[in-house]
Design a protein around this motif. Structure first.
Motif, short mmCIF file in Angstrom:
data_model
loop_
_atom_site.label_atom_id
_atom_site.label_comp_id
_atom_site.label_asym_id
_atom_site.label_seq_id
_atom_site.Cartn_x
_atom_site.Cartn_y
_atom_site.Cartn_z
N GLY A 167 0.81 -1.21 0.00
CA GLY A 167 0.00 0.00 0.00
C GLY A 167 0.85 1.26 0.00
O GLY A 167 0.60 2.21 -0.76
N TRP A 168 1.88 1.27 0.84
CA TRP A 168 2.79 2.42 0.89
C TRP A 168 3.59 2.55 -0.41
O TRP A 168 3.83 3.66 -0.90
N ILE A 169 4.02 1.43 -0.96
CA ILE A 169 4.80 1.47 -2.21
C ILE A 169 3.98 2.12 -3.32
O ILE A 169 4.43 3.05 -4.00
N ALA A 170 2.75 1.65 -3.51
CA ALA A 170 1.90 2.17 -4.59
C ALA A 170 1.57 3.65 -4.38
O ALA A 170 1.60 4.45 -5.33
N LEU A 171 1.28 4.03 -3.15
CA LEU A 171 0.95 5.43 -2.85
C LEU A 171 2.10 6.35 -3.20
O LEU A 171 1.91 7.42 -3.81
N MET A 172 3.30 5.98 -2.84
CA MET A 172 4.46 6.83 -3.11
C MET A 172 4.83 6.83 -4.59
O MET A 172 5.34 7.83 -5.12
N GLN A 173 4.60 5.73 -5.28
CA GLN A 173 4.86 5.72 -6.72
C GLN A 173 3.97 6.71 -7.45
O GLN A 173 4.41 7.43 -8.35
N LEU A 174 2.70 6.77 -7.06
CA LEU A 174 1.79 7.73 -7.68
C LEU A 174 2.17 9.17 -7.34
O LEU A 174 2.08 10.07 -8.18
N ALA A 175 2.61 9.39 -6.10
CA ALA A 175 3.05 10.73 -5.70
C ALA A 175 4.29 11.16 -6.47
O ALA A 175 4.40 12.31 -6.92
N CYS A 176 5.23 10.24 -6.63
CA CYS A 176 6.44 10.53 -7.42
C CYS A 176 6.08 10.87 -8.86
O CYS A 176 6.66 11.80 -9.45
N ALA A 177 5.14 10.14 -9.43
CA ALA A 177 4.73 10.40 -10.81
C ALA A 177 4.20 11.82 -10.96
O ALA A 177 4.53 12.54 -11.91
N ALA A 178 3.37 12.26 -10.00
CA ALA A 178 2.80 13.61 -10.07
C ALA A 178 3.89 14.68 -9.95
O ALA A 178 3.88 15.69 -10.68
N LEU A 179 4.85 14.46 -9.06
CA LEU A 179 5.91 15.45 -8.85
C LEU A 179 6.89 15.51 -10.01
O LEU A 179 7.37 16.59 -10.39
N ILE A 180 7.21 14.36 -10.58
CA ILE A 180 8.12 14.34 -11.74
C ILE A 180 7.46 15.03 -12.93
O ILE A 180 8.11 15.75 -13.69
N ALA A 181 6.14 14.84 -13.07
CA ALA A 181 5.41 15.55 -14.12
C ALA A 181 5.46 17.06 -13.88
O ALA A 181 5.58 17.86 -14.82
N THR A 182 5.41 17.47 -12.62
CA THR A 182 5.51 18.89 -12.28
C THR A 182 6.84 19.47 -12.72
O THR A 182 6.92 20.62 -13.17
N MET A 183 7.90 18.68 -12.61
CA MET A 183 9.23 19.14 -13.01
C MET A 183 9.28 19.56 -14.48
O MET A 183 10.08 20.41 -14.87
N ALA A 184 8.38 18.99 -15.28
CA ALA A 184 8.35 19.33 -16.70
C ALA A 184 7.94 20.78 -16.93
O ALA A 184 8.24 21.35 -17.99
N PHE A 185 7.25 21.38 -15.96
CA PHE A 185 6.73 22.73 -16.15
C PHE A 185 7.42 23.76 -15.26
O PHE A 185 7.00 24.91 -15.20
N VAL A 186 8.49 23.36 -14.58
CA VAL A 186 9.22 24.27 -13.70
C VAL A 186 10.16 25.15 -14.52
O VAL A 186 10.74 24.71 -15.52
N ASP A 187 10.31 26.40 -14.10
CA ASP A 187 11.26 27.31 -14.74
C ASP A 187 12.68 26.86 -14.40
O ASP A 187 13.12 26.97 -13.26
N VAL A 188 13.38 26.34 -15.39
CA VAL A 188 14.71 25.77 -15.15
C VAL A 188 15.74 26.80 -14.73
O VAL A 188 16.81 26.46 -14.23
N HIS A 189 15.42 28.09 -14.93
CA HIS A 189 16.37 29.14 -14.54
C HIS A 189 16.21 29.52 -13.07
O HIS A 189 16.99 30.31 -12.55
#
Length: 372
Positions: free
Chosen positions: A39-61
């Motif tokens: 349960g913890w593994i799956a929950l954190m995998q989904l959270a990581c997916a959302a945050l990594i997707a967020t990185m795509a829209f972050v201002d790299v500067h």
């Protein structure tokens, strides 16, 4: 970015150092789906997916924004790792821990190839950084599906025993008491901090060395460094896991620790010769072969130190101590390179491994008893 800033970015991994602070919650709280560990593994995998997707829209500067999202990813990733470590510890019998560590390293290194080698190529040649981060997010989200179909590590007896101890502060207290009852427990904690320091110190700037120090392109580093490192690490992990069944825990830790220290000199050799892609591949192969063997033995050590009812809490503490060397002791690496150059840096990283080997030798009797 300059090399000093790149080195300091290692600090965004600090949740790996402090994850033991919230590890008791993984033994205390049961998610509303699957069992305790999955349960913890799956929950954190989904959270990581959302945050990594967020990185795509972050201002790299914006260095601070990138760092903030990276820290959030490290928090969820370290929590996922705690759940996976507890899952593996609960699932595997003692005789399978060496090979279990090899499989664990295999999964980790395949992920490193995809997120390191393939991602560099995709970012440089095809998708750009935003598209690459979105692809990585989709891949880790898909891993949650694999988690759903994985076998449970819990038996009815495990669940009853866990229910009887489901008091948060009681878990912390009993977990600490259980670990400290082991022979030379405090000194073993020091060994865990020191054992991978030399390997982590050199590894923190390996990619930067190949790109900035030797001038290889992103595609060359992605295709050669990351691919060869995967193959070599897998070979090292499985070779190390197989040898552990014959050599025992202490013998494996000593031999593989010495080899992973000496292997850093392959990059020293690379730093004093003209850049050559075949030489780069050879150095990467040697360093990762030895590092994979050392990691297999090290994971076997951590697993042997854990008790099943407290596996999340205890493994988190032990791996946090190991991460201390990787995060904090490796962070000044960029300053060492800036002050003394790449050649001296790799020589220094070799000597940085010696305190861990000395500590291992002094604790040989206690380590040998763990495997019995």
């Amino acid at each position: 970015m300059d090399i000093k800033t790149i080195g300091l970015y290692a600090v965004v991994g600090f949740p790996y150092t402090y994850k033991f602070l919230w590890s008791p919650f993984l033994d205390y709280l049961k998610p509303g789906f699957f069992d305790q560990r999955r349960g913890w593994i799956a929950l954190m995998q989904l959270a990581c997916a959302a945050l990594i997707a967020t990185m795509a829209f972050v201002d790299v500067h914006s260095a601070w924004t990138v760092a903030a999202v990276a820290v959030a990813i490290a928090f969820c990733s370290s929590t996922q790792d705690m759940a996976i470590d507890a899952y593996r510890t609960d699932l595997l019998p003692a005789q399978e821990r060496g090979l279990g560590a090899a499989y664990y390293v295999t999964g980790y290194r395949v992920a490193m190839l995809v997120s390191g080698g393939l991602a560099l190529i995709l970012a440089g040649e095809v998708l750009g950084w935003a598209g690459t981060y979105l692809l990585m997010a989709a891949l880790i989200a898909a891993c949650a599906v694999i988690t759903a179909f994985s076998p449970s590590a819990d038996t009815p007896e495990d669940e009853l025993r866990r229910e009887s101890k489901r008091q948060l502060f009681g878990i912390v207290k009993e977990s600490a008491r259980n670990f400290l009852s082991k022979e030379a427990a405090i000194w073993i904690l020091l060994l865990i901090v020191l054992y991978k320091v030399g390997d982590a110190f050199a590894g923190s700037l390996t990619t930067a060395f190949l790109l900035k120090g030797l001038g290889f392109t992103l595609t060359e580093v992605g295709a050669v460094n990351k691919t060869v490192s995967l193959i070599a690490t897998l070979m090292g992990a499985f070779l190390g896991g197989a040898l552990m069944t014959r050599m025992g825990l202490y013998g494996s830790l000593m031999l593989f620790g010495a080899l992973q220290a000496i292997s850093n000199l392959s990059f020293w050799l690379l730093s004093v010769m003209e850049p050559d892609i075949w030489a780069m591949g050879g150095a990467v192969f040697v360093e990762n072969l030895c590092g994979g063997m050392g990691t297999a033995a090290f994971v076997g050590l951590l697993t042997s130190l854990c008790s099943k009812e407290f596996s999340a809490t205890q493994y988190a503490l032990l791996s946090s101590l190991a991460a201390m060397g990787r995060v904090y002791l490796a962070a000044p690496a960029g300053f060492v390179v800036d002050a003394y150059g790449w050649s001296n840096f790799f020589i220094f990283s070799t000597f940085a491994a010696l305190p861990g080997l000395v500590a291992l030798y002094l604790l040989r009797s206690s380590i040998q008893k763990l495997a019995r």
